[in-house]
Design an enzyme around this catalytic site. Sequence first.
Site, PDB file in Angstrom:
ATOM      1  CG  HIS A 225      -0.060   4.593   4.700  1.00 30.91           C
ATOM      2  ND1 HIS A 225      -0.647   3.300   4.966  1.00 30.91           N
ATOM      3  CD2 HIS A 225      -0.159   3.270   3.290  1.00 30.91           C
ATOM      4  CE1 HIS A 225      -1.028   2.844   4.978  1.00 30.91           C
ATOM      5  NE2 HIS A 225      -0.872   2.238   3.219  1.00 30.91           N
TER       6      HIS A 225
ATOM      7  CG  ASP B 297      -1.441   5.816   8.372  1.00 28.55           C
ATOM      8  OD1 ASP B 297      -0.151   5.187   8.530  1.00 28.55           O
ATOM      9  OD2 ASP B 297      -2.475   5.532   6.578  1.00 28.55           O
TER      10      ASP B 297
ATOM     11  CB  SER C  53      -0.785   0.102   1.583  1.00 25.53           C
ATOM     12  OG  SER C  53      -0.056   0.371   2.473  1.00 25.53           O
TER      13      SER C  53
END
Length: 431
Positions: free
Chosen positions: A403, A400, A159
């Site tokens: 990312h 997070d 990802s």
Amino acid sequence: MDLPHPNSHQPHHIHHSFHHSFFTKKQLTHSSLFLFFLLVITSIFIFSPSHSLTSFAFFSRILPRNQNYSGSNDAVNNNDYTCDYSNGNWVRDENYSNRLYTEECPFLDPGFRCRRNGRSDVDYLNWRWQPKGCHLPRFNATDFLERSRNGRIVFAGDSIGRNQWESLICMLAQGVSNISTIYEEHGIPISKHKGFLSMRFQDYNLTVEYYREPFLVVIGHLPKNAPEGVRGFIKVDKLHWFSTRWTTADVLVFNTGHWWNEDKTVKMGFYFGENESINMTMDITEAFQRSIETWKSWVMRSLDPEASHVFFRSYSPVHYRDGTWNEGGHCDSNTSPETNYSKLEPETSNNLFVSNVIKQIENKRRKAYFLNITYLTELRNDGHPSFHREPGTPVDAPQDCSHWCLPGIPDTWNQIIYAHLLSKGFRTNLK
């Protein structure tokens, strides 16, 4: 400066005479103190925040030396010159955030739109990467699109690779006057999912594709008589079947690494193996290396050595502090690049292995590049979504810190790809 090894030997008679003739106990004590202070001073110099660590302690195993270059900041097309874009500093540039694209780009995943999700500070947008001794060419979307006309750009990996893929789509979209001419070929909405996505730039007959394959190799069916407790079989000797779709791409960008850990493999019952046989003793390091060798064999066997430009991106650092992702780790307090070099994480050994594999491919006269972004990214602990996650995320969900907000750090990764392609005269004949 290297010091003589304490066990190095002079010829015996010289060493014996020298020791007794010139060194008294007092002199030996003074010599020892001198060496001690020399080591202390050297350590202070190396680990001082005022000095760049790229040449000393951090990632020194894989960062090549910079070549001297004082050219302009425009596109470079010189096959004999190689800039080390991995080595440099983040410099403040108030106008930088407006150069590439904005958060209004319609092709961004909701989880990467940090400002829309409540992030109030914008300082993370005002930093530009400046390589040491050379310049990173300005990204020219129109030029990149023209060079890529009738072609394919493929991203394959986890990802974080999707993060980078969306960044490039938005960067290229700035060169298109009618945004409606950019669309997903199969009508699939851009949202987190398994499988693949293919964005078509209709005016250029170009596709920019993303294949979600965290391991790059196959997760196969369990063989008969699989040991009890085995839920999955990661076949390190077979690249994923999606690879049949990658062979005609002009630019390929691979990444893997974030799933190569015990939490996402053996602790979940996923073990490694080859030749349809599970090897319960194969550890993650060996499995990773075997999978990269499988990838290398595929590159050598399946890609056109003249047309294909292959990038393998290095590890993208995470920045969980005061705990892991599921134990309260956070990154929301960071609003500018890291300046305390003592907080930098150790380099992952996977980087060195992948770098060596790329060199082997290059030695076979292939257009292969180790996209070394780890150091420049490690400094940007301020660029993550943290708790500014997509709408609907539970309040108590983990932050997070893996990312990246977009626009953000992956834009620089793509600028470096563009710079490498320019240096190799990528599809110059098509312009």
